[in-house]
Structure formats: structure tokens, C-alpha cells
Design a protein around this motif. Structure first.
Motif, short mmCIF file in Angstrom:
data_model
loop_
_atom_site.label_atom_id
_atom_site.label_comp_id
_atom_site.label_asym_id
_atom_site.label_seq_id
_atom_site.Cartn_x
_atom_site.Cartn_y
_atom_site.Cartn_z
N GLN A 99 0.82 -1.21 0.00
CA GLN A 99 0.00 0.00 0.00
C GLN A 99 0.86 1.26 0.00
N SER A 100 0.40 2.26 -0.77
CA SER A 100 1.03 3.58 -0.82
C SER A 100 -0.05 4.65 -0.75
N GLU A 101 0.34 5.81 -0.27
CA GLU A 101 -0.55 6.98 -0.32
C GLU A 101 -0.03 7.88 -1.43
N ARG A 102 -0.95 8.37 -2.25
CA ARG A 102 -0.58 9.25 -3.35
C ARG A 102 -1.24 10.62 -3.16
N TYR A 103 -0.47 11.66 -3.41
CA TYR A 103 -0.94 13.03 -3.31
C TYR A 103 -0.67 13.70 -4.66
N ARG A 104 -1.69 14.38 -5.19
CA ARG A 104 -1.55 15.05 -6.48
C ARG A 104 -2.11 16.47 -6.38
N ASP A 105 -1.45 17.39 -7.07
CA ASP A 105 -1.97 18.74 -7.15
C ASP A 105 -1.76 19.25 -8.57
N PHE A 106 -2.80 19.83 -9.13
CA PHE A 106 -2.73 20.48 -10.43
C PHE A 106 -3.27 21.89 -10.27
N SER A 107 -2.49 22.86 -10.69
CA SER A 107 -2.94 24.25 -10.58
C SER A 107 -2.59 25.00 -11.85
N ALA A 108 -3.44 25.96 -12.19
CA ALA A 108 -3.22 26.80 -13.37
C ALA A 108 -3.88 28.14 -13.12
N SER A 109 -3.29 29.17 -13.67
CA SER A 109 -3.90 30.50 -13.55
C SER A 109 -3.47 31.36 -14.72
N VAL A 110 -4.30 32.35 -15.00
CA VAL A 110 -3.97 33.36 -16.00
C VAL A 110 -4.50 34.69 -15.49
N ARG A 111 -3.70 35.74 -15.67
CA ARG A 111 -4.10 37.07 -15.25
C ARG A 111 -3.71 38.05 -16.34
N GLY A 112 -4.64 38.92 -16.67
CA GLY A 112 -4.39 39.95 -17.68
C GLY A 112 -4.64 41.32 -17.09
N LYS A 113 -3.80 42.26 -17.49
CA LYS A 113 -3.95 43.65 -17.03
C LYS A 113 -3.90 44.54 -18.27
N TYR A 114 -4.95 45.36 -18.43
CA TYR A 114 -5.00 46.29 -19.55
C TYR A 114 -4.95 47.71 -19.01
N ARG A 115 -4.04 48.53 -19.57
CA ARG A 115 -3.88 49.91 -19.14
C ARG A 115 -4.57 50.85 -20.14
N PHE A 116 -5.65 51.49 -19.67
CA PHE A 116 -6.32 52.49 -20.50
C PHE A 116 -5.45 53.74 -20.63
N SER A 117 -4.80 54.08 -19.52
CA SER A 117 -3.90 55.24 -19.46
C SER A 117 -2.97 55.02 -18.27
N GLU A 118 -2.12 55.99 -17.98
CA GLU A 118 -1.24 55.88 -16.81
C GLU A 118 -2.04 55.82 -15.51
N GLN A 119 -3.24 56.42 -15.52
CA GLN A 119 -4.06 56.48 -14.31
C GLN A 119 -5.05 55.33 -14.19
N GLN A 120 -5.44 54.69 -15.28
CA GLN A 120 -6.50 53.70 -15.24
C GLN A 120 -6.06 52.35 -15.81
N ASN A 121 -6.46 51.28 -15.11
CA ASN A 121 -6.23 49.93 -15.63
C ASN A 121 -7.30 48.99 -15.08
N ILE A 122 -7.40 47.86 -15.74
CA ILE A 122 -8.30 46.81 -15.29
C ILE A 122 -7.54 45.49 -15.30
N GLU A 123 -7.79 44.67 -14.28
CA GLU A 123 -7.16 43.36 -14.17
C GLU A 123 -8.26 42.29 -14.15
N LEU A 124 -8.06 41.24 -14.93
CA LEU A 124 -8.97 40.10 -14.94
C LEU A 124 -8.13 38.84 -14.72
N GLY A 125 -8.65 37.91 -13.92
CA GLY A 125 -7.88 36.71 -13.65
C GLY A 125 -8.75 35.51 -13.36
N TYR A 126 -8.19 34.34 -13.62
CA TYR A 126 -8.84 33.07 -13.33
C TYR A 126 -7.78 32.12 -12.79
#
Length: 189
Positions: free
Chosen positions: A98-125
Motif C-alpha cells: 500500500q502507498s498513499e498518493r498526493y496530487r496537485d494540479f494548478s493553473a492560472s492566467v491574469r491579464g492587465k489592460y492599461r487604458f492610461s497611466e491612471q486607469q487599468n483593469i485586471e482580470l484573472g482566473y
């Protein structure tokens, strides 16, 4: 996570210690004008250790692990995209059957759009799934008895109105699923 590599590089490492303990790995970094990435792989393994003066425990279990991660980033004056991927596997040998098995899978994406020097929006999953199972080598069955799965969405708007004043608005959504041998039923939140 946000540190950018500034040169192409390959690092390889290997280490051996008593009790047949191995640690091997490699990391490759790539850097270009607007794009960079880091890829790493690690493998570790050790034989079990039988304790000479056992108290409650008489053995430290042997194990092997594999860990792969990749991160990449693309950036221009207007937008920035960061993506990450990780895979982890660990097997802890209880005995010859007998053995114990541990698995992890992770993924992410993040985008940042700059409208101007003062304004930006970030979206992520991001996504993460961690599982534990019992592996029986006599019949090859791998019985999962624990699983935790998380999905997270995030949005954030930033606006620098005046000196020392920033307007921030955003929100998160998270779905969390847990299946465990410690509970009689499974649940999702």
C-alpha cells in the motif's frame, strides 16, 4: 511570481544523501524583449528509515515526488499577461502493498489592460485541484478518498484620481468543492 528573468539560463542540480535520498532538478529561464518564462522540474526520493528506538512510531516512510512548474509573461505598454501552471505528485510507501498518493494540479492566467497611466483593469482566473488516494499494488487500484477543487475569478478596476488617491472597484467569485473520507457526504460551496 512577478519577478521577471532578465537572461537565458539553465540550472541543473543533483544531490545524494544517506538512506538513498535523491534530489534532482532543473530550471530553465528564457528572456526576450516582451516575453519571459521560467520552467522548473524537481524529483526527490528516499528509502524508508526503520527507527532503532521506536516509541509510537517505528518507521519513517519512503517516498518519491515529482514537481513541474511553468510561468510565462508577455508585456507591452498597454497590457500584461501572466500565466502559470503547476503539477505535483507524491507517493509515500506505507509498505510493499500500500502507498498513499498526493496530487496537485494548478493553473492560472491574469491579464492587465492599461487604458492610461491612471486607469487599468485586471482580470484573472485560477484553478487548483488537490487529491489524495490509496494505491494498492497487489491489484493496481488507486482509490481516491480526498479531493479539493477550487475555481476563482477576479476582476479589479484601478483609477488614480489625484495624488495619494486611488479608486479601486472589483469582485471575486470562488467555487470550492470538497470530497473527503472524513465526511459522510460531499459538498460544494
Amino acid at each position: 511570481i512577478t519577478v521577471k528573468p532578465d537572461e537565458n539560463r539553465l540550472n541543473i542540480e543533483s544531490r545524494y544523501a544517506s538512506n538513498n535520498q535523491w534530489r534532482n532538478g532543473a530550471t530553465f529561464t528564457y528572456a526576450a524583449e516582451n516575453f519571459n518564462s521560467v520552467t522548473s522540474f524537481r524529483h526527490t526520493a528516499a528509502d524508508p528509515i526503520l527507527l532503532e528506538n521506536p516509541g509510537d512510531y517505528n518507521k519513517i516512510y519512503g517516498f518519491k515526488t515529482y514537481d513541474l512548474s511553468h510561468k510565462m509573461r508577455y508585456e507591452t505598454d498597454k497590457f500584461d499577461i501572466l500565466a502559470r501552471l503547476g503539477v505535483f505528485f507524491r507517493q509515500r510507501d506505507i509498505d510493499n502493498v500500500q502507498s498513499e498518493r498526493y496530487r496537485d494540479f494548478s493553473a492560472s492566467v491574469r491579464g492587465k489592460y492599461r487604458f492610461s497611466e491612471q486607469q487599468n483593469i485586471e482580470l484573472g482566473y485560477s484553478f487548483d485541484q488537490y487529491d489524495k488516494s490509496d494505491y494498492l499494488s497487489s491489484n493496481g487500484k488507486d482509490i481516491r478518498d480526498y479531493s479539493n477543487v477550487q475555481h476563482t475569478l477576479r476582476a479589479l478596476y484601478n483609477n488614480s484620481l489625484k495624488r495619494n488617491m486611488i479608486l479601486m472597484a472589483g469582485g471575486d467569485f470562488m467555487r470550492d468543492y470538497l470530497m473527503s473520507y472524513q465526511f459522510s457526504t460531499t459538498g460544494a460551496n
